[in-house]
Motif scaffolding. Structure first.
Motif, mmCIF file in Angstrom:
data_model
loop_
_atom_site.group_PDB
_atom_site.id
_atom_site.type_symbol
_atom_site.label_atom_id
_atom_site.label_comp_id
_atom_site.label_asym_id
_atom_site.label_seq_id
_atom_site.Cartn_x
_atom_site.Cartn_y
_atom_site.Cartn_z
ATOM 1 N N LEU A 105 -2.305 11.059 0.233
ATOM 2 C CA LEU A 105 -1.066 10.553 -0.352
ATOM 3 C C LEU A 105 -0.858 9.074 -0.075
ATOM 4 O O LEU A 105 -0.315 8.345 -0.905
ATOM 5 N N GLY A 106 -1.271 8.596 1.090
ATOM 6 C CA GLY A 106 -1.076 7.196 1.441
ATOM 7 C C GLY A 106 -1.477 6.941 2.871
ATOM 8 O O GLY A 106 -2.277 7.686 3.450
ATOM 9 N N THR A 139 0.836 -1.206 0.000
ATOM 10 C CA THR A 139 0.000 0.000 0.000
ATOM 11 C C THR A 139 0.871 1.256 0.000
ATOM 12 O O THR A 139 1.882 1.294 0.704
ATOM 13 N N PRO A 140 0.514 2.293 -0.765
ATOM 14 C CA PRO A 140 1.287 3.548 -0.720
ATOM 15 C C PRO A 140 1.451 4.028 0.723
ATOM 16 O O PRO A 140 0.474 4.209 1.444
ATOM 17 N N PHE A 141 2.722 4.224 1.127
ATOM 18 C CA PHE A 141 3.041 4.478 2.528
ATOM 19 C C PHE A 141 3.809 5.795 2.664
ATOM 20 O O PHE A 141 4.742 6.062 1.900
ATOM 21 N N VAL A 142 3.394 6.586 3.646
ATOM 22 C CA VAL A 142 4.065 7.849 3.952
ATOM 23 C C VAL A 142 4.936 7.623 5.180
ATOM 24 O O VAL A 142 4.431 7.286 6.256
ATOM 25 N N ALA A 143 6.238 7.802 5.046
ATOM 26 C CA ALA A 143 7.180 7.431 6.101
ATOM 27 C C ALA A 143 7.738 8.653 6.820
ATOM 28 O O ALA A 143 7.734 9.772 6.289
ATOM 29 N N ARG A 144 8.218 8.436 8.043
ATOM 30 C CA ARG A 144 9.071 9.412 8.713
ATOM 31 C C ARG A 144 10.495 9.232 8.207
ATOM 32 O O ARG A 144 10.854 8.223 7.617
ATOM 33 N N GLU A 145 11.340 10.228 8.462
ATOM 34 C CA GLU A 145 12.705 10.212 7.947
ATOM 35 C C GLU A 145 13.570 9.199 8.697
ATOM 36 O O GLU A 145 13.249 8.825 9.831
ATOM 37 N N PRO A 146 14.671 8.709 8.094
ATOM 38 C CA PRO A 146 15.606 7.848 8.828
ATOM 39 C C PRO A 146 16.094 8.562 10.090
ATOM 40 O O PRO A 146 16.385 9.752 10.076
#
Length: 305
Positions: A237-238, A191-198
């Protein structure tokens, strides 16, 4: 050669931040003021201290040497202030706190307000970044205490459990998700996923729970803040995994929705107060610790790393 203390302080701040704008924000002055002070200092010593490139500031050999001695001078200045405060039994001055998003935006504000009522002469600055950067700032002495959602790898830090948190899969409450209550991990990965930064504690906790890197997910965007992720979800967005604390209002208003990841169970994490074991606590920090989260007898040593 006589060097003015305020110019040394400005230089050390720029050195530590690697940015004129960040140094200006930290010292609460304008960026042109910072640039002017550095120019005056370089003119005074007769050599370049910093190499300026687009988006990058690096110290010269002279800059490295000046920082080495300047940091010692500033540390002694701060130590003198702490000792005088102890002698006079006063708690006043500045306290710099580094915090990751959830502690900094959702847990600490009310605690700091209560602390200010008890110690009105203390001015608290909270610098919000990801958990990795929080630990770096405490290690470097740029912040007296940090609050992070991961156990740091840095040597010389002391951890004290501060609070707990639960992460959950969050989606926009629209036609696609309105009748859905859970989703298996394999479907989530597609599924389109919106992530936090590394470096984000949220991202690290999710990767640890599912046993996979975020690289395995269908990442359509990455944001350096929880609010950025929330706005992306609301825009369609996701989906994402976020702290329940951070989405409480949006869930209650019906704009966002929490789903269960059916085959992994709840995602819990611990927040830690992070201290530098090499540095003596100032009277202000001691007062803040005792007021905000008194440590139990036998827990004074914390968790050493």
């Amino acid at each position: 050669m006589r060097l003015e203390l305020n110019l040394i302080e400005v230089f050390c701040c720029v050195y530590e931040e690697r940015s004129f704008s960040k140094a200006a924000a930290r010292l609460r002055v304008s960026q042109p003021t910072i640039s002017g002070h550095i120019k005056n200092l370089e003119s005074h010593v007769g050599t370049k201290l910093l190499d300026r490139q687009p988006r990058l500031i690096t110290p010269t050999r002279a800059g490295e040497l000046l920082y080495k001695h300047g940091r010692i001078i500033l540390d002694e200045k701060e130590a003198a202030g702490r000792d005088l405060s102890r002698l006079l039994d006063r708690v006043e001055g500045d306290l710099t706190i580094a915090a990751s998003t959830i502690p900094g935006e959702y847990l600490l504000p009310s605690a700091i307000a209560s602390f200010h009522n008890a110690y009105p002469l203390v001015r608290v600055e909270v610098r919000i970044s990801d958990s990795a950067r929080v630990c770096e700032e405490v290690s470097e002495g740029a912040a007296e205490i940090g609050f992070a959602g991961v156990r740091p790898d840095a040597i010389g830090l002391e951890l004290h459990p501060f609070a707990s948190d639960e992460l959950a899969l969050v989606v926009r409450n629209d036609d696609r998700w309105r009748e859905v209550s859970s989703i298996p991990l394999e479907a989530l990965i597609e599924t389109p996923f919106v992530a936090r930064e590394p470096g984000s504690g949220t991202r690290i906790a999710l990767e640890k729970k599912v046993g996979r890197s975020m690289d395995a997910f269908n990442i359509v965007g990455s944001f350096g803040s929880t609010n950025g992720v929330k706005e992306a979800l609301l825009a369609g967005l996701g989906v994402s995994v976020l702290s329940i604390l951070a989405v409480r209002q949006e869930v209650e208003s019906g704009r966002l929705k929490i789903l269960e990841i059916s085959d992994i169970g709840p995602i819990h994490r611990q927040f830690f107060a992070v201290l530098n074991r090499k540095l003596a606590a100032s009277p202000i920090l001691e007062a803040f610790i005792d007021f905000t989260f008194p440590r139990k007898s036998g827990d004074d040593a914390g968790i050493a790393v």
